[in-house]
Design a protein around this motif. Structure first.
Motif, PDB file in Angstrom:
ATOM      1  N   THR A  37     -23.997 -26.582 -28.960  1.00 48.26           N
ATOM      2  CA  THR A  37     -24.205 -26.248 -30.185  1.00 48.26           C
ATOM      3  C   THR A  37     -23.737 -23.913 -30.308  1.00 48.26           C
ATOM      4  OG1 THR A  37     -25.380 -27.170 -30.933  1.00 48.26           O
ATOM      5  CG2 THR A  37     -25.591 -25.238 -32.294  1.00 48.26           C
ATOM      6  N   PRO A  38     -22.370 -24.113 -31.119  1.00 52.05           N
ATOM      7  CA  PRO A  38     -21.507 -22.610 -31.136  1.00 52.05           C
ATOM      8  C   PRO A  38     -23.051 -21.463 -31.631  1.00 52.05           C
ATOM      9  CG  PRO A  38     -20.883 -23.730 -32.782  1.00 52.05           C
ATOM     10  CD  PRO A  38     -21.995 -24.436 -31.477  1.00 52.05           C
ATOM     11  N   ARG A  39     -22.837 -20.228 -31.177  1.00 49.60           N
ATOM     12  CA  ARG A  39     -24.154 -19.543 -31.824  1.00 49.60           C
ATOM     13  C   ARG A  39     -23.058 -18.581 -32.379  1.00 49.60           C
ATOM     14  NH1 ARG A  39     -23.722 -19.866 -26.234  1.00 49.60           N
ATOM     15  NH2 ARG A  39     -25.667 -19.976 -24.748  1.00 49.60           N
ATOM     16  N   PRO A  40     -23.903 -18.270 -33.331  1.00 54.91           N
ATOM     17  CA  PRO A  40     -23.434 -17.235 -34.584  1.00 54.91           C
ATOM     18  C   PRO A  40     -23.007 -15.851 -33.481  1.00 54.91           C
ATOM     19  CG  PRO A  40     -25.461 -17.926 -35.065  1.00 54.91           C
ATOM     20  CD  PRO A  40     -25.786 -18.316 -33.347  1.00 54.91           C
ATOM     21  N   LEU A  41     -22.283 -15.395 -34.191  1.00 57.24           N
ATOM     22  CA  LEU A  41     -21.427 -14.042 -33.696  1.00 57.24           C
ATOM     23  C   LEU A  41     -21.923 -12.880 -32.952  1.00 57.24           C
ATOM     24  CD1 LEU A  41     -18.811 -12.614 -32.865  1.00 57.24           C
ATOM     25  CD2 LEU A  41     -18.591 -11.254 -35.173  1.00 57.24           C
ATOM     26  N   ASP A  42     -23.157 -13.023 -33.996  1.00 58.36           N
ATOM     27  CA  ASP A  42     -24.225 -11.397 -33.348  1.00 58.36           C
ATOM     28  C   ASP A  42     -25.225 -11.966 -31.795  1.00 58.36           C
ATOM     29  OD1 ASP A  42     -23.683  -9.512 -35.029  1.00 58.36           O
ATOM     30  OD2 ASP A  42     -25.504 -10.314 -36.866  1.00 58.36           O
ATOM     31  N   ALA A  43     -25.781 -13.749 -32.360  1.00 60.80           N
ATOM     32  CA  ALA A  43     -26.081 -14.219 -30.948  1.00 60.80           C
ATOM     33  C   ALA A  43     -25.037 -13.849 -30.012  1.00 60.80           C
ATOM     34  CB  ALA A  43     -26.653 -15.235 -31.363  1.00 60.80           C
ATOM     35  N   PHE A  44     -24.479 -14.877 -30.169  1.00 60.14           N
ATOM     36  CA  PHE A  44     -22.889 -14.178 -28.910  1.00 60.14           C
ATOM     37  C   PHE A  44     -22.680 -13.448 -28.036  1.00 60.14           C
ATOM     38  CE2 PHE A  44     -19.037 -14.451 -27.187  1.00 60.14           C
ATOM     39  CZ  PHE A  44     -18.237 -15.947 -26.712  1.00 60.14           C
ATOM     40  N   LEU A  45     -22.620 -12.650 -29.087  1.00 61.33           N
ATOM     41  CA  LEU A  45     -22.419 -11.052 -27.984  1.00 61.33           C
ATOM     42  C   LEU A  45     -23.690 -10.937 -27.478  1.00 61.33           C
ATOM     43  CD1 LEU A  45     -20.689  -9.127 -30.933  1.00 61.33           C
ATOM     44  CD2 LEU A  45     -19.816  -9.942 -28.854  1.00 61.33           C
ATOM     45  N   GLU A  46     -24.337 -10.226 -27.806  1.00 66.31           N
ATOM     46  CA  GLU A  46     -25.870 -10.210 -27.379  1.00 66.31           C
ATOM     47  C   GLU A  46     -26.199 -11.273 -26.228  1.00 66.31           C
ATOM     48  OE1 GLU A  46     -30.870 -10.325 -28.186  1.00 66.31           O
ATOM     49  OE2 GLU A  46     -29.540 -10.460 -29.403  1.00 66.31           O
ATOM     50  N   TRP A  48     -23.926 -12.778 -24.464  1.00 64.53           N
ATOM     51  CA  TRP A  48     -23.086 -12.541 -23.775  1.00 64.53           C
ATOM     52  C   TRP A  48     -22.932 -11.090 -22.737  1.00 64.53           C
ATOM     53  CZ3 TRP A  48     -18.472 -13.901 -20.785  1.00 64.53           C
ATOM     54  CH2 TRP A  48     -18.240 -15.624 -20.759  1.00 64.53           C
ATOM     55  N   ARG A  49     -22.932  -9.986 -23.444  1.00 62.61           N
ATOM     56  CA  ARG A  49     -23.457  -8.215 -22.963  1.00 62.61           C
ATOM     57  C   ARG A  49     -24.868  -8.638 -22.365  1.00 62.61           C
ATOM     58  NH1 ARG A  49     -21.703  -6.209 -29.045  1.00 62.61           N
ATOM     59  NH2 ARG A  49     -19.190  -5.898 -28.276  1.00 62.61           N
ATOM     60  N   GLU A  50     -25.863  -9.423 -22.749  1.00 64.34           N
ATOM     61  CA  GLU A  50     -27.286  -9.095 -22.303  1.00 64.34           C
ATOM     62  C   GLU A  50     -27.400  -9.927 -21.090  1.00 64.34           C
ATOM     63  OE1 GLU A  50     -29.270  -6.086 -22.493  1.00 64.34           O
ATOM     64  OE2 GLU A  50     -27.371  -5.950 -24.034  1.00 64.34           O
ATOM     65  N   ARG A  51     -27.113 -11.280 -21.371  1.00 59.98           N
ATOM     66  CA  ARG A  51     -27.246 -12.200 -20.127  1.00 59.98           C
ATOM     67  C   ARG A  51     -26.196 -12.677 -19.025  1.00 59.98           C
ATOM     68  NH1 ARG A  51     -30.784 -17.200 -22.042  1.00 59.98           N
ATOM     69  NH2 ARG A  51     -30.835 -17.262 -19.849  1.00 59.98           N
ATOM     70  N   ILE A  52     -25.361 -13.082 -19.670  1.00 63.27           N
ATOM     71  CA  ILE A  52     -24.118 -13.259 -18.743  1.00 63.27           C
ATOM     72  C   ILE A  52     -23.311 -11.841 -18.251  1.00 63.27           C
ATOM     73  CG2 ILE A  52     -22.385 -14.491 -18.556  1.00 63.27           C
ATOM     74  CD1 ILE A  52     -23.301 -16.295 -20.957  1.00 63.27           C
ATOM     75  N   LEU A  53     -23.181 -10.878 -18.772  1.00 61.21           N
ATOM     76  CA  LEU A  53     -22.405 -10.350 -18.208  1.00 61.21           C
ATOM     77  C   LEU A  53     -23.301  -9.094 -17.081  1.00 61.21           C
ATOM     78  CD1 LEU A  53     -20.371  -9.231 -20.504  1.00 61.21           C
ATOM     79  CD2 LEU A  53     -19.692 -10.266 -19.040  1.00 61.21           C
ATOM     80  N   ARG A  54     -24.475  -8.735 -17.565  1.00 67.24           N
ATOM     81  CA  ARG A  54     -25.426  -8.553 -16.660  1.00 67.24           C
ATOM     82  C   ARG A  54     -26.215  -8.877 -15.963  1.00 67.24           C
ATOM     83  NH1 ARG A  54     -28.124  -3.778 -20.743  1.00 67.24           N
ATOM     84  NH2 ARG A  54     -25.746  -2.840 -21.384  1.00 67.24           N
ATOM     85  N   ALA A  55     -25.725 -10.595 -15.572  1.00 68.27           N
ATOM     86  CA  ALA A  55     -27.248 -10.860 -14.839  1.00 68.27           C
ATOM     87  C   ALA A  55     -26.917 -11.206 -12.977  1.00 68.27           C
ATOM     88  CB  ALA A  55     -26.829 -13.002 -14.930  1.00 68.27           C
TER      89      ALA A  55
END
Length: 161
Positions: A37-46, A48-55
């Motif tokens: 299920t795709p995420r709305p843009l704001d949820a997607f950006l959050e 990626w920025r907070e969970r994927i790129l900072r993990a």
């Protein structure tokens, strides 16, 4: 395949890649094949920025084809301790050998074994791609009516460890 050589590379993900990756995640055919299920843009950006790129233990790469952002490939450690790999390519890069090259390049970087993947069982192209790289089916997971193949690369840990 067109027969024309293509330049497939992995590089660090940049913030300006995220809008392209979001568009790929929202492609209706990709959603149908992945059952994601795709995420709305704001949820997607959050995400990626907070969970994927900072993990701290994630390995994250943008995929480029002839210099254009074609998708992403990521590995992470799940809550149960297993290491997973996942990838997403824009539709125009399907069936051109890009996925095969991307996964091969990524597996040179990601050395943890066993490494797991859990594509939607109906996404036969993704299952075959993983199997071509040595992943073997070790089970299935269900989410509602959908079944996901669980595949592993490398030896499974010994019981009792």
């Amino acid at each position: 395949m067109t027969g024309e050589p293509i330049d497939v590379r992995l590089r660090e993900v940049r913030d300006d890649d995220l809008l392209v990756l979001h568009a790929y995640e929202n492609d209706p055919e990709a959603v149908r094949r992945s059952r994601f299920t795709p995420r709305p843009l704001d949820a997607f950006l959050e995400h990626w920025r907070e969970r994927i790129l900072r993990a701290p233990d994630s390995l994250v790469r943008a995929v480029t084809v002839d210099g254009e952002v074609a998708g992403s490939v990521v590995s992470w450690t799940a809550q149960d301790g297993r290491r997973f790999v996942g990838y997403w390519l824009g539709r125009r890069y399907w069936a051109r050998g890009v996925g095969t090259r991307v996964l091969g390049l990524f597996l040179e970087l990601e050395r943890v074994r066993p490494l797991y993947a859990d594509p939607f069982s109906g996404n036969t192209a993704s299952v075959r791609l993983l199997e071509r790289h040595g992943f073997e089916r070790v089970g299935t997971d269900r989410e509602g009516d959908d079944e996901y193949a669980v595949l592993a690369l490398g030896p499974a840990p010994a019981e009792g460890r």
